[in-house]
Write an enzyme that holds these catalytic residues in place. Structure first.
Site, PDB file in Angstrom:
ATOM      1  N   SER A  28       0.077  -1.429  -1.242  1.00  0.00           N
ATOM      2  CA  SER A  28      -0.749  -2.633  -0.543  1.00  0.00           C
ATOM      3  C   SER A  28       0.291  -4.323   0.134  1.00  0.00           C
ATOM      4  O   SER A  28      -0.182  -5.504  -0.015  1.00  0.00           O
ATOM      5  CB  SER A  28      -1.913  -3.351  -1.067  1.00  0.00           C
ATOM      6  OG  SER A  28      -1.181  -2.784  -2.654  1.00  0.00           O
ATOM      7  N   GLU A  97       3.860  -4.171 -12.275  1.00  0.00           N
ATOM      8  CA  GLU A  97       2.997  -3.109 -12.422  1.00  0.00           C
ATOM      9  C   GLU A  97       2.697  -3.000 -14.079  1.00  0.00           C
ATOM     10  O   GLU A  97       2.913  -2.073 -14.960  1.00  0.00           O
ATOM     11  CB  GLU A  97       4.310  -1.894 -12.534  1.00  0.00           C
ATOM     12  CG  GLU A  97       5.517  -1.483 -11.249  1.00  0.00           C
ATOM     13  CD  GLU A  97       4.615  -1.129 -10.672  1.00  0.00           C
ATOM     14  OE1 GLU A  97       3.802  -0.375 -10.136  1.00  0.00           O
ATOM     15  OE2 GLU A  97       4.941  -0.663  -9.514  1.00  0.00           O
ATOM     16  N   GLN A  99      -0.226  -2.342 -14.777  1.00  0.00           N
ATOM     17  CA  GLN A  99      -0.737  -1.004 -15.434  1.00  0.00           C
ATOM     18  C   GLN A  99      -0.033  -0.285 -16.469  1.00  0.00           C
ATOM     19  O   GLN A  99      -0.662   0.675 -16.914  1.00  0.00           O
ATOM     20  CB  GLN A  99      -1.679  -0.191 -14.588  1.00  0.00           C
ATOM     21  CG  GLN A  99      -0.271   0.961 -13.285  1.00  0.00           C
ATOM     22  CD  GLN A  99       0.400  -0.018 -12.787  1.00  0.00           C
ATOM     23  OE1 GLN A  99       0.224  -2.102 -12.596  1.00  0.00           O
ATOM     24  NE2 GLN A  99       1.387   0.202 -11.700  1.00  0.00           N
ATOM     25  N   CYS A 153      -4.418   2.765   6.075  1.00  0.00           N
ATOM     26  CA  CYS A 153      -4.846   4.167   5.885  1.00  0.00           C
ATOM     27  C   CYS A 153      -3.729   4.456   6.709  1.00  0.00           C
ATOM     28  O   CYS A 153      -3.619   4.729   7.683  1.00  0.00           O
ATOM     29  CB  CYS A 153      -6.333   4.494   6.070  1.00  0.00           C
ATOM     30  SG  CYS A 153      -6.744   6.318   5.846  1.00  0.00           S
ATOM     31  N   CYS A 185      -7.802   5.212   3.216  1.00  0.00           N
ATOM     32  CA  CYS A 185      -9.185   4.048   3.237  1.00  0.00           C
ATOM     33  C   CYS A 185     -10.363   4.920   3.010  1.00  0.00           C
ATOM     34  O   CYS A 185     -10.177   6.063   1.680  1.00  0.00           O
ATOM     35  CB  CYS A 185      -9.744   3.960   4.777  1.00  0.00           C
ATOM     36  SG  CYS A 185     -10.916   5.334   5.820  1.00  0.00           S
TER      37      CYS A 185
HETATM   38  P1  ADP Z   1       2.735  -2.295  -3.854  1.00  0.00           P
HETATM   39  O1  ADP Z   1       3.391  -3.175  -5.132  1.00  0.00           O
HETATM   40  O2  ADP Z   1       1.742  -2.633  -3.641  1.00  0.00           O
HETATM   41  O3  ADP Z   1       2.856  -0.859  -3.211  1.00  0.00           O
HETATM   42  P2  ADP Z   1       4.931  -3.170  -2.247  1.00  0.00           P
HETATM   43  O4  ADP Z   1       4.915  -5.257  -1.978  1.00  0.00           O
HETATM   44  O5  ADP Z   1       6.454  -2.231  -2.953  1.00  0.00           O
HETATM   45  O6  ADP Z   1       3.597  -2.099  -2.663  1.00  0.00           O
HETATM   46  O7  ADP Z   1       5.047  -2.437  -0.665  1.00  0.00           O
HETATM   47  C1  ADP Z   1       5.062  -3.326   0.264  1.00  0.00           C
HETATM   48  C2  ADP Z   1       4.955  -2.365   1.676  1.00  0.00           C
HETATM   49  O8  ADP Z   1       4.990  -1.058   1.870  1.00  0.00           O
HETATM   50  C3  ADP Z   1       5.098  -2.521   3.250  1.00  0.00           C
HETATM   51  O9  ADP Z   1       5.527  -4.466   3.885  1.00  0.00           O
HETATM   52  C4  ADP Z   1       5.562  -1.589   4.149  1.00  0.00           C
HETATM   53  O10 ADP Z   1       6.750  -1.728   4.694  1.00  0.00           O
HETATM   54  C5  ADP Z   1       5.020  -0.722   3.181  1.00  0.00           C
HETATM   55  N1  ADP Z   1       4.321   0.709   3.393  1.00  0.00           N
HETATM   56  C6  ADP Z   1       4.423   1.620   3.051  1.00  0.00           C
HETATM   57  N2  ADP Z   1       3.328   2.533   3.712  1.00  0.00           N
HETATM   58  C7  ADP Z   1       2.370   1.514   3.311  1.00  0.00           C
HETATM   59  C8  ADP Z   1       1.031   1.412   4.351  1.00  0.00           C
HETATM   60  N3  ADP Z   1       0.182   2.854   4.248  1.00  0.00           N
HETATM   61  N4  ADP Z   1       0.589   0.610   4.739  1.00  0.00           N
HETATM   62  C9  ADP Z   1       0.872  -0.621   4.295  1.00  0.00           C
HETATM   63  N5  ADP Z   1       2.127  -0.810   3.278  1.00  0.00           N
HETATM   64  C10 ADP Z   1       2.672   0.009   3.351  1.00  0.00           C
HETATM   65 MG    MG Z   2       4.348  -2.278  -6.746  1.00  0.00          MG
HETATM   66 ZN    ZN Z   3      -8.841   6.384   6.755  1.00  0.00          ZN
END
Ligand code: ADP
Ligand code: MG
Ligand code: ZN
Length: 198
Positions: A28, A97, A99, A153, A185
């Site tokens: 996200s 991270e 959590q 999603c 979602c």
């Molecule tokens: P988090 O730390 O919340 O896991 P990150 O900041 O590491 O997220 O990564 C976000 C990036 O993940 C987005 O910019 C995109 O490049 C990638 N990504 C991969 N799958 C998805 C998805 N289903 N929805 C949105 N972004 C995604």
């Molecule tokens: Mg992360």
């Molecule tokens: Zn969905």
């Protein structure tokens, strides 16, 4: 008490400290947003210290990296108390991270904010069963600022607030990325079976 001495030596302006929490499901943009805020603080020549738990071994140990490959130097720690030693001169403290840390983190970040630090925390607010992932819920209660990030999603393209695990493992902590997890979602998320074994 040893910790009291350390806190007494912490630099800062007691009226400027606060806590920001960035939370949501996997993919996200939590890490992306954390890195964005920390880099802006660095541009303003603020002293920044960034921490991540030892458990998170997805990428290089000395930096936090988002799924979109933005990155920033970080310090790997095992226990939240280690932040106190490393963050004495920092004005801004980032934690990714979150959590994966114990509930000790709540007291540590509260004390850092009270000592005048800006503390920015990123972490999953729910696990793959959609159960609140401590200590994030408690940190949300302490925080001055909260940002909820959503992914997209993978099934239908709607805003995604759930992390779908694609393997049958029942371990709460199972490190992986798109190989094991998918953003979903509310309607496309499928709760894991065998709930009675929880
Ligand atoms: P988090 O730390 O919340 O896991 P990150 O900041 O590491 O997220 O990564 C976000 C990036 O993940 C987005 O910019 C995109 O490049 C990638 N990504 C991969 N799958 C998805 C998805 N289903 N929805 C949105 N972004 C995604
Ligand atoms: Mg992360
Ligand atoms: Zn969905």
């Amino acid at each position: 008490m040893k910790e009291a001495i350390i806190m007494a030596g912490i630099e800062g302006h007691p009226r400027t400290g606060w806590i920001e929490v960035i939370c949501g499901p996997m993919f996200s943009g939590k890490t992306e947003e954390l890195i964005r805020r920390l880099k802006r603080a660095q541009i303003a020549k603020q002293k920044v210290a960034i921490f991540k738990p030892k458990l998170d071994n997805r990428y290089d140990a000395t930096k936090i990296v988002s799924h979109s490959h933005s990155e920033i130097h970080s310090i790997v720690i095992e226990k939240p108390a280690e932040i106190l030693h490393h963050a004495i001169f920092a004005q801004v403290i980032g934690i990714d991270e979150a959590q994966f840390f114990s509930n000790d983190l709540i007291d540590i970040v509260t004390r850092l904010a009270s000592a005048g630090k800006r503390v920015i925390i990123a972490g999953l607010d729910k696990d793959y069963r959609s159960t609140p992932f401590e200590p994030i819920p408690q940190l949300l209660a302490e925080a001055e600022y909260i940002t909820k990030t959503l992914a997209i999603c993978m099934r239908c393209g709607a805003p995604a607030n759930f992390t779908q695990r694609l393997t049958p493992s029942k371990d709460r902590v199972l490190i992986g990325a798109t190989d094991i997890y998918e953003a979903r979602c509310r309607h496309c998320y499928e709760a894991p079976v065998n709930e009675e074994e929880k």
